[in-house]
Design an enzyme around this catalytic site. Structure first.
Site, PDB file in Angstrom:
ATOM      1  N   THR A   1       0.820  -1.206   0.000  1.00 25.46           N
ATOM      2  CA  THR A   1       0.000   0.000   0.000  1.00 25.46           C
ATOM      3  C   THR A   1       0.855   1.258   0.000  1.00 25.46           C
ATOM      4  OG1 THR A   1      -1.562   1.287   1.344  1.00 25.46           O
ATOM      5  CG2 THR A   1      -0.085  -0.172   2.526  1.00 25.46           C
TER       6      THR A   1
ATOM      7  N   TYR B   1      -2.230   0.261   9.922  1.00 25.28           N
ATOM      8  CA  TYR B   1      -2.415  -0.432   8.641  1.00 25.28           C
ATOM      9  C   TYR B   1      -1.148  -0.326   7.791  1.00 25.28           C
ATOM     10  CZ  TYR B   1      -3.758  -0.995   3.747  1.00 25.28           C
ATOM     11  OH  TYR B   1      -3.796  -1.353   2.415  1.00 25.28           O
TER      12      TYR B   1
END
Length: 338
Positions: free
Chosen positions: A117, A141
């Protein structure tokens, strides 16, 4: 040669399965269905419901299906949730990935593609973001994904026959142009998905989180990539590794971005529906601007986008959303795992 796709019943993973099938590849899906749907997996693709952290299961799958590569999509992806419950994200994304990597290395898997990501960059000082910029995630995250990249890096150093590519996604949107798959999780947090639900009447309104960012209209700017293009980028990365390419990480985006308000305007324009929009406070962990520098994925892997048009992305997302509504009263039969 067969490819194992973890999270292959989810949004991005199911599009990867379609891309592999369309390319004539043999594929097996492993998914725990916590966020995925078995009916998104084509009937002729072996599907196993299970946990990527179950090393016995993973190693058996590798042996039984002669797996030669793993494309790893399974994991949790909601940034605000990771802030509220960081330990869950470290377990579900990092600890589980460690178990999967260990099983892959033990079984002699040579090629591993990881769904990473842009959140690994945190608040970048400049854009477009290049892969060599500092990795300073501002959410659990992002940290959970970066830790997995570190594990892959170290595993590749320790095991010379193990190579990987970590693809750092920016914002994924749209649906398969043939409407074979799309974002189907009803509580998804993707902006274009939410706006499409508002346009089709599934939501009463849409909320804009923060209007005081240092951007032209005060809302966050993101680089949106069509999910089918993203799947093609993975296929290019797999071809690169199979041709002898070295382990690396690469951004996946188009190199330009749109603000939240610009996305909402596009959904209204394409759908012809003027749905209500409300403002809300900023969410924790949201950087102001994330736009990809994509030279590596283009030049090193030979990736060429095919659907890099905002109205096309929105149109595909809306078409999928309408198809989901049509399916609601005619639920498909449950796919039985093998």
């Amino acid at each position: 040669m067969t490819v194992l796709v973890t999270g292959g019943a989810g949004y991005i993973g199911s599009h990867m399965v379609l891309a592999l099938k369309d390319a004539g590849r043999s594929v097996v899906v492993l998914d725990d269905l916590s966020c995925g749907f078995a009916w998104l997996v084509p009937d002729d693709v072996p599907f196993v419901q299970g946990d990527i952290g179950d090393q016995g299961l993973v190693r058996d799958l590798i042996r039984r299906h002669n797996i030669t590569a793993i494309l790893h999509f399974a994991g949790s992806i909601v940034v605000p949730d990771s802030v509220r419950d960081p330990l869950f994200y470290y377990r579900n994304n990092t600890v589980q990935s460690r178990a999967l990597i260990e099983a892959a290395v033990a079984e002699g898997i040579k090629h591993f593609i990881f769904s990473s990501t842009a959140a690994v960059y945190g608040e970048p000082e400049r854009t477009p973001i290049t892969e060599d910029m500092p990795h300073q995630p501002i959410s659990p995250y992002g940290t959970s994904k970066l830790m997995t990249e570190w594990m892959l890096r170290d595993a590749a150093i320790a095991h010379s026959d193990f190579n990987y590519v970590a693809l750092r996604y920016f914002n994924v949107a749209g649906a398969d142009p043939q409407l074979r798959s799309g974002q189907s999780f009803p509580r998804a947090t993707h902006l274009i998905k939410i706006a499409s639900q508002a346009a089709t009447g599934e939501r009463s309104h849409i909320e804009v989180y923060g209007t005081d960012y240092p951007t032209a209209d005060g809302t966050c700017i993101r680089d949106y990539i069509h999910v089918s293009d993203l799947a093609q980028a993975h296929l290019c990365a797999l071809n690169y590794l199979e041709a002898g390419g070295k382990s690396t990480a690469a951004n996946c985006g188009y190199g330009y971005g749109y603000s939240v308000l610009e996305i909402i305007d596009a959904v209204k324009r394409v759908s012809g529906v003027d749905f209500p929009v409300r403002t809300a406070p900023r969410r924790a962990g949201d950087p102001a601007i994330l736009v990809a520098g994509n030279e590596r994925v283009r030049n090193q892997f030979g990736f060429v986008p095919r659907r890099a048009d905002l109205d096309l992305i929105v149109g595909d997302a809306l078409a999928w959303e309408r198809q989901l509504i049509d399916k609601r009263n005619d639920e498909p039969e449950e796919r039985i795992a093998v």
